[in-house]
Design a protein around this motif. Structure first.
Motif, PDB file in Angstrom:
ATOM      1  N   MET A 223      85.078 -51.030   7.832  1.00  0.00           N
ATOM      2  CA  MET A 223      85.172 -50.423   9.002  1.00  0.00           C
ATOM      3  C   MET A 223      84.664 -50.984  10.297  1.00  0.00           C
ATOM      4  O   MET A 223      83.642 -51.534  10.363  1.00  0.00           O
ATOM      5  CB  MET A 223      84.659 -49.020   8.800  1.00  0.00           C
ATOM      6  CG  MET A 223      84.372 -48.095   9.962  1.00  0.00           C
ATOM      7  SD  MET A 223      83.505 -46.514   9.751  1.00  0.00           S
ATOM      8  CE  MET A 223      84.661 -45.540   8.726  1.00  0.00           C
ATOM      9  N   PRO A 224      85.336 -51.107  11.369  1.00  0.00           N
ATOM     10  CA  PRO A 224      84.789 -51.682  12.611  1.00  0.00           C
ATOM     11  C   PRO A 224      83.710 -51.015  13.198  1.00  0.00           C
ATOM     12  O   PRO A 224      83.708 -49.651  13.147  1.00  0.00           O
ATOM     13  CB  PRO A 224      85.968 -52.077  13.491  1.00  0.00           C
ATOM     14  CG  PRO A 224      87.074 -50.975  13.219  1.00  0.00           C
ATOM     15  CD  PRO A 224      86.555 -50.722  11.551  1.00  0.00           C
ATOM     16  N   LYS A 225      82.727 -51.735  13.837  1.00  0.00           N
ATOM     17  CA  LYS A 225      81.882 -51.038  14.526  1.00  0.00           C
ATOM     18  C   LYS A 225      82.318 -50.332  16.113  1.00  0.00           C
ATOM     19  O   LYS A 225      82.970 -50.937  16.626  1.00  0.00           O
ATOM     20  CB  LYS A 225      80.522 -51.836  14.915  1.00  0.00           C
ATOM     21  CG  LYS A 225      79.718 -52.180  13.732  1.00  0.00           C
ATOM     22  CD  LYS A 225      78.369 -52.833  14.031  1.00  0.00           C
ATOM     23  CE  LYS A 225      77.463 -52.913  12.739  1.00  0.00           C
ATOM     24  NZ  LYS A 225      76.235 -53.587  13.182  1.00  0.00           N
ATOM     25  N   VAL A 226      81.835 -49.408  16.166  1.00  0.00           N
ATOM     26  CA  VAL A 226      82.292 -48.665  17.675  1.00  0.00           C
ATOM     27  C   VAL A 226      80.964 -48.344  18.572  1.00  0.00           C
ATOM     28  O   VAL A 226      80.107 -47.659  18.092  1.00  0.00           O
ATOM     29  CB  VAL A 226      82.990 -47.429  17.395  1.00  0.00           C
ATOM     30  CG1 VAL A 226      83.447 -46.743  18.596  1.00  0.00           C
ATOM     31  CG2 VAL A 226      84.200 -47.408  16.626  1.00  0.00           C
ATOM     32  N   ASP A 227      81.181 -49.021  19.538  1.00  0.00           N
ATOM     33  CA  ASP A 227      79.861 -48.766  20.793  1.00  0.00           C
ATOM     34  C   ASP A 227      80.281 -47.935  21.687  1.00  0.00           C
ATOM     35  O   ASP A 227      81.159 -48.113  22.558  1.00  0.00           O
ATOM     36  CB  ASP A 227      79.485 -50.186  21.108  1.00  0.00           C
ATOM     37  CG  ASP A 227      78.150 -50.119  21.875  1.00  0.00           C
ATOM     38  OD1 ASP A 227      77.632 -48.833  22.054  1.00  0.00           O
ATOM     39  OD2 ASP A 227      77.718 -50.984  22.210  1.00  0.00           O
ATOM     40  N   LEU A 228      79.772 -46.534  21.499  1.00  0.00           N
ATOM     41  CA  LEU A 228      80.206 -45.398  22.583  1.00  0.00           C
ATOM     42  C   LEU A 228      79.691 -45.889  23.582  1.00  0.00           C
ATOM     43  O   LEU A 228      80.335 -45.231  24.608  1.00  0.00           O
ATOM     44  CB  LEU A 228      80.108 -44.020  21.735  1.00  0.00           C
ATOM     45  CG  LEU A 228      80.859 -43.783  20.603  1.00  0.00           C
ATOM     46  CD1 LEU A 228      80.276 -42.422  19.994  1.00  0.00           C
ATOM     47  CD2 LEU A 228      82.282 -43.716  20.819  1.00  0.00           C
ATOM     48  N   LYS A 229      78.617 -46.214  23.657  1.00  0.00           N
ATOM     49  CA  LYS A 229      77.938 -46.574  25.125  1.00  0.00           C
ATOM     50  C   LYS A 229      78.720 -47.394  26.024  1.00  0.00           C
ATOM     51  O   LYS A 229      78.794 -47.173  27.281  1.00  0.00           O
ATOM     52  CB  LYS A 229      76.552 -47.044  25.044  1.00  0.00           C
ATOM     53  CG  LYS A 229      75.756 -45.771  24.555  1.00  0.00           C
ATOM     54  CD  LYS A 229      74.133 -46.358  24.432  1.00  0.00           C
ATOM     55  CE  LYS A 229      73.354 -45.145  24.126  1.00  0.00           C
ATOM     56  NZ  LYS A 229      71.901 -45.612  24.268  1.00  0.00           N
ATOM     57  N   LYS A 230      79.415 -48.234  25.464  1.00  0.00           N
ATOM     58  CA  LYS A 230      80.302 -49.601  25.937  1.00  0.00           C
ATOM     59  C   LYS A 230      81.605 -48.701  26.415  1.00  0.00           C
ATOM     60  O   LYS A 230      82.110 -48.942  27.251  1.00  0.00           O
ATOM     61  CB  LYS A 230      80.315 -50.763  25.312  1.00  0.00           C
ATOM     62  CG  LYS A 230      79.256 -51.595  25.287  1.00  0.00           C
ATOM     63  CD  LYS A 230      79.517 -52.853  24.341  1.00  0.00           C
ATOM     64  CE  LYS A 230      78.361 -53.874  24.572  1.00  0.00           C
ATOM     65  NZ  LYS A 230      78.488 -54.959  23.638  1.00  0.00           N
ATOM     66  N   GLU A 231      82.049 -47.922  25.462  1.00  0.00           N
ATOM     67  CA  GLU A 231      83.496 -47.667  25.860  1.00  0.00           C
ATOM     68  C   GLU A 231      83.379 -46.335  26.728  1.00  0.00           C
ATOM     69  O   GLU A 231      84.487 -46.133  27.267  1.00  0.00           O
ATOM     70  CB  GLU A 231      83.956 -47.059  24.591  1.00  0.00           C
ATOM     71  CG  GLU A 231      84.539 -47.942  23.508  1.00  0.00           C
ATOM     72  CD  GLU A 231      85.050 -47.681  22.343  1.00  0.00           C
ATOM     73  OE1 GLU A 231      85.594 -46.127  21.976  1.00  0.00           O
ATOM     74  OE2 GLU A 231      85.054 -48.087  21.111  1.00  0.00           O
ATOM     75  N   ASN A 232      82.318 -45.709  26.600  1.00  0.00           N
ATOM     76  CA  ASN A 232      82.098 -44.497  27.822  1.00  0.00           C
ATOM     77  C   ASN A 232      81.132 -44.623  28.697  1.00  0.00           C
ATOM     78  O   ASN A 232      80.112 -43.577  28.673  1.00  0.00           O
ATOM     79  CB  ASN A 232      82.004 -43.176  26.959  1.00  0.00           C
ATOM     80  CG  ASN A 232      83.236 -43.014  25.871  1.00  0.00           C
ATOM     81  OD1 ASN A 232      84.544 -43.035  26.247  1.00  0.00           O
ATOM     82  ND2 ASN A 232      82.980 -42.690  24.651  1.00  0.00           N
ATOM     83  N   LYS A 233      81.014 -45.683  29.360  1.00  0.00           N
ATOM     84  CA  LYS A 233      80.001 -45.791  30.259  1.00  0.00           C
ATOM     85  C   LYS A 233      79.702 -44.760  31.095  1.00  0.00           C
ATOM     86  O   LYS A 233      78.535 -44.406  31.461  1.00  0.00           O
ATOM     87  CB  LYS A 233      80.250 -47.247  31.126  1.00  0.00           C
ATOM     88  CG  LYS A 233      79.870 -48.506  30.241  1.00  0.00           C
ATOM     89  CD  LYS A 233      80.138 -49.592  31.207  1.00  0.00           C
ATOM     90  CE  LYS A 233      79.725 -50.940  30.314  1.00  0.00           C
ATOM     91  NZ  LYS A 233      79.811 -52.335  31.143  1.00  0.00           N
ATOM     92  N   GLU A 234      80.739 -44.269  31.587  1.00  0.00           N
ATOM     93  CA  GLU A 234      80.596 -43.063  32.750  1.00  0.00           C
ATOM     94  C   GLU A 234      79.806 -41.764  32.153  1.00  0.00           C
ATOM     95  O   GLU A 234      79.296 -41.115  32.962  1.00  0.00           O
ATOM     96  CB  GLU A 234      82.012 -42.594  33.128  1.00  0.00           C
ATOM     97  CG  GLU A 234      82.821 -42.088  32.171  1.00  0.00           C
ATOM     98  CD  GLU A 234      83.863 -43.004  31.629  1.00  0.00           C
ATOM     99  OE1 GLU A 234      84.488 -42.529  30.680  1.00  0.00           O
ATOM    100  OE2 GLU A 234      83.637 -44.299  31.719  1.00  0.00           O
ATOM    101  N   MET A 235      79.781 -41.778  30.772  1.00  0.00           N
ATOM    102  CA  MET A 235      79.097 -40.613  30.227  1.00  0.00           C
ATOM    103  C   MET A 235      77.666 -40.880  30.064  1.00  0.00           C
ATOM    104  O   MET A 235      76.858 -39.994  30.215  1.00  0.00           O
ATOM    105  CB  MET A 235      79.786 -40.032  28.998  1.00  0.00           C
ATOM    106  CG  MET A 235      81.396 -39.618  29.423  1.00  0.00           C
ATOM    107  SD  MET A 235      82.089 -38.617  27.706  1.00  0.00           S
ATOM    108  CE  MET A 235      81.761 -39.840  26.663  1.00  0.00           C
ATOM    109  N   TYR A 236      77.456 -42.204  29.491  1.00  0.00           N
ATOM    110  CA  TYR A 236      76.041 -42.553  29.281  1.00  0.00           C
ATOM    111  C   TYR A 236      75.161 -43.041  30.181  1.00  0.00           C
ATOM    112  O   TYR A 236      74.157 -43.363  30.079  1.00  0.00           O
ATOM    113  CB  TYR A 236      76.089 -43.597  27.872  1.00  0.00           C
ATOM    114  CG  TYR A 236      76.758 -42.677  26.548  1.00  0.00           C
ATOM    115  CD1 TYR A 236      75.805 -42.218  25.933  1.00  0.00           C
ATOM    116  CD2 TYR A 236      77.947 -42.773  26.365  1.00  0.00           C
ATOM    117  CE1 TYR A 236      76.301 -41.642  24.786  1.00  0.00           C
ATOM    118  CE2 TYR A 236      78.692 -42.245  25.340  1.00  0.00           C
ATOM    119  CZ  TYR A 236      77.684 -41.590  24.392  1.00  0.00           C
ATOM    120  OH  TYR A 236      78.044 -40.787  23.319  1.00  0.00           O
TER     121      TYR A 236
END
Length: 50
Positions: free
Chosen positions: A1-14
């Motif tokens: 399973m590939p790692k998902v970095d939500l902070k990088k994918e959704n910078k405008e939210m974090y």
């Protein structure tokens, strides 16, 4: 399973701008919740829930 970095994918939210207001669309996400009480390290009810 590939790692998902939500902070990088959704910078405008974090990491929002401190100077301007922005409206963001929050994508649908899955969460897991465990009901229990007390300190997770010592509570028997919490350990039984897991």
């Amino acid at each position: 399973m590939p790692k998902v970095d939500l902070k990088k994918e959704n910078k405008e939210m974090y990491n929002p701008s401190a100077k301007e207001v922005s409206i963001v669309d929050v994508p649908e996400m899955n969460f897991l919740m465990i009901d229990g009480k007390g300190d997770p390290n010592t509570s028997q009810e919490y350990q039984d829930s897991i």
